[in-house]
Write an enzyme that holds these catalytic residues in place. Structure first.
Site, PDB file in Angstrom:
ATOM      1  N   GLY A  91      35.967 -50.845 100.918  1.00  0.00           N
ATOM      2  CA  GLY A  91      36.506 -51.739  99.893  1.00  0.00           C
ATOM      3  C   GLY A  91      35.492 -52.787  99.471  1.00  0.00           C
ATOM      4  N   HIS A 134      31.151 -50.347 106.195  1.00  0.00           N
ATOM      5  CA  HIS A 134      30.334 -50.543 105.000  1.00  0.00           C
ATOM      6  C   HIS A 134      29.796 -51.978 105.041  1.00  0.00           C
ATOM      7  CE1 HIS A 134      32.635 -47.124 103.555  1.00  0.00           C
ATOM      8  NE2 HIS A 134      32.114 -47.158 102.349  1.00  0.00           N
ATOM      9  N   GLU A 139      26.476 -53.101 100.432  1.00  0.00           N
ATOM     10  CA  GLU A 139      26.578 -52.231  99.246  1.00  0.00           C
ATOM     11  C   GLU A 139      26.613 -53.115  98.003  1.00  0.00           C
ATOM     12  OE1 GLU A 139      30.355 -50.207  98.861  1.00  0.00           O
ATOM     13  OE2 GLU A 139      29.577 -48.756  97.410  1.00  0.00           O
TER      14      GLU A 139
END
Ligand code: HPA
Ligand code: ZN
Length: 341
Positions: A173, A200, A203
């Protein structure tokens, strides 16, 4: 050496895929079939319009569209179909082992029975092995925007069902305004339960998020991590501790995480000695496949076939599959003839 030679080599190279989201793998025909199955009018029913629908203005727009497609997955048969479709497409691109990111609570939230989600994944995994000769592992993730409550619900689901092939716990997300440290406690419990930490980070935000993923969440690989490139100390750390980045070049261009392929930091990460793996992220939505990502690395950044083979080896080393499969894949990569330059 023609592009055709390198394309064939990229496809033939035995590969692992470490960063691919189940729902994001849904190809245009799969999404059209899902929408038709459920009579949903939330996505375009024409292939060309759907391709247009998948043109993302920015990362936030991508997250919105992702959620619309996610809402089409309403029954266990949909989940199994997605797994089988992902396996078919990945195997066609030369993938032998994939770690698939699944967001179990997104399926439970639309009313699916929690145990049925696990069973549907297992059925898909068995079919992937039987029909396409590809082995699948699972990374179960939570969406950052749903907060820490959802992270705990996700972890409860994983610990209760833990389908065969489970390897890790993840966090996806948006990153802006959603610090990784919010999720320190669920990640700690997940690691204590033997799950690998696979969030994650870096990014859509900078190196501070990657540092937080490492120090607060004990990350063993970083999903994307591309914006580490502006912090030499972080690059040294990733290189020295052999922490792989799951790099997804086409995804980064399509979501606007980088302004263009020419500006992508992949070559600089490699030059610094950071372990780089190549992945698709959401191949259905970005119209890409794993062999194509290797070809992009050749065409956009001039990587040689030998360097592509080295990235495939890095992927094998970074995977959480059996030592036996790693040995087999390494031997096959070593045995593959390089096209002459
Ligand atoms: N980043 C964040 N969220 C996502 C992604 C991603 O790469 N893919 C699907 N959801
Ligand atoms: Zn991702």
């Amino acid at each position: 050496m023609s592009t055709n030679d390198v394309a064939a080599f990229a496809r033939a190279l035995p590969k692992v895929e470490l960063h691919v989201h189940l729902v994001g793998s849904a190809s245009v025909p799969t999404v059209l079939a899902l929408a038709a199955r459920h009579g949903a009018a939330t996505v375009p029913s024409d292939p060309a319009e759907l391709a247009e629908y998948y043109r993302f203005r920015d990362f936030a727009h991508f997250v919105d569209i992702y959620q619309t497609v996610n809402a089409l997955v309403t029954g266990p048969a949909d989940v199994t179909d997605l797994v089988v479709g992902l396996a078919r497409d990945a195997a066609a691109g030369g993938v032998r082992y994939a770690e698939v990111t699944v967001t179990p609570m997104s399926h439970v939230h639309v009313g699916m029975d929690p145990a049925a989600v696990a069973d549907a994944l297992l059925e898909g995994r068995e079919r992937a092995a039987a029909e396409f000769g590809i082995e699948l592992g699972w990374i179960f993730d939570t969406a950052g925007e749903l907060g820490v409550e959802n992270a705990w619900d996700t972890l409860d689901w994983v610990l209760k069902h833990r389908p065969e092939g489970t390897v890790g716990y993840g966090l996806a997300g948006p990153e802006i305004g959603i610090g990784r440290a919010l999720f320190t406690r669920p990640f700690t419990v997940a690691r204590e339960a033997g799950l690998h930490s696979l969030p994650h980070a870096g990014e859509t935000t900078g190196p501070a998020t990657v540092w937080s993923a490492l120090t607060d969440l004990g990350a063993e690989r970083i999903g994307h991590g591309i914006h580490s490139v502006t912090d030499p100390r972080l690059l040294d750390h990733l290189a020295e501790h052999r922490i792989p980045l799951e790099v997804c070049p086409t995804s980064n261009v399509r979501t606007g995480a980088v302004p263009s392929m020419a500006a992508h930091p992949l070559p600089r990460l490699l030059q610094w000695g950071v372990p780089v793996t190549l992945n698709t992220d959401d191949p259905g939505m970005f119209d890409c496949d794993i062999a194509g990502e290797y070809l992009v690395a050749h065409e956009a950044f001039g990587l040689t076939p030998a360097e592509l083979a080295q990235i495939a080896r890095t992927g094998v080393d970074a995977a959480f599959c059996s030592a036996e499969l790693k040995r087999t894949l390494h031997a096959e990569i070593d045995a593959l003839a390089l096209p002459e330059i």
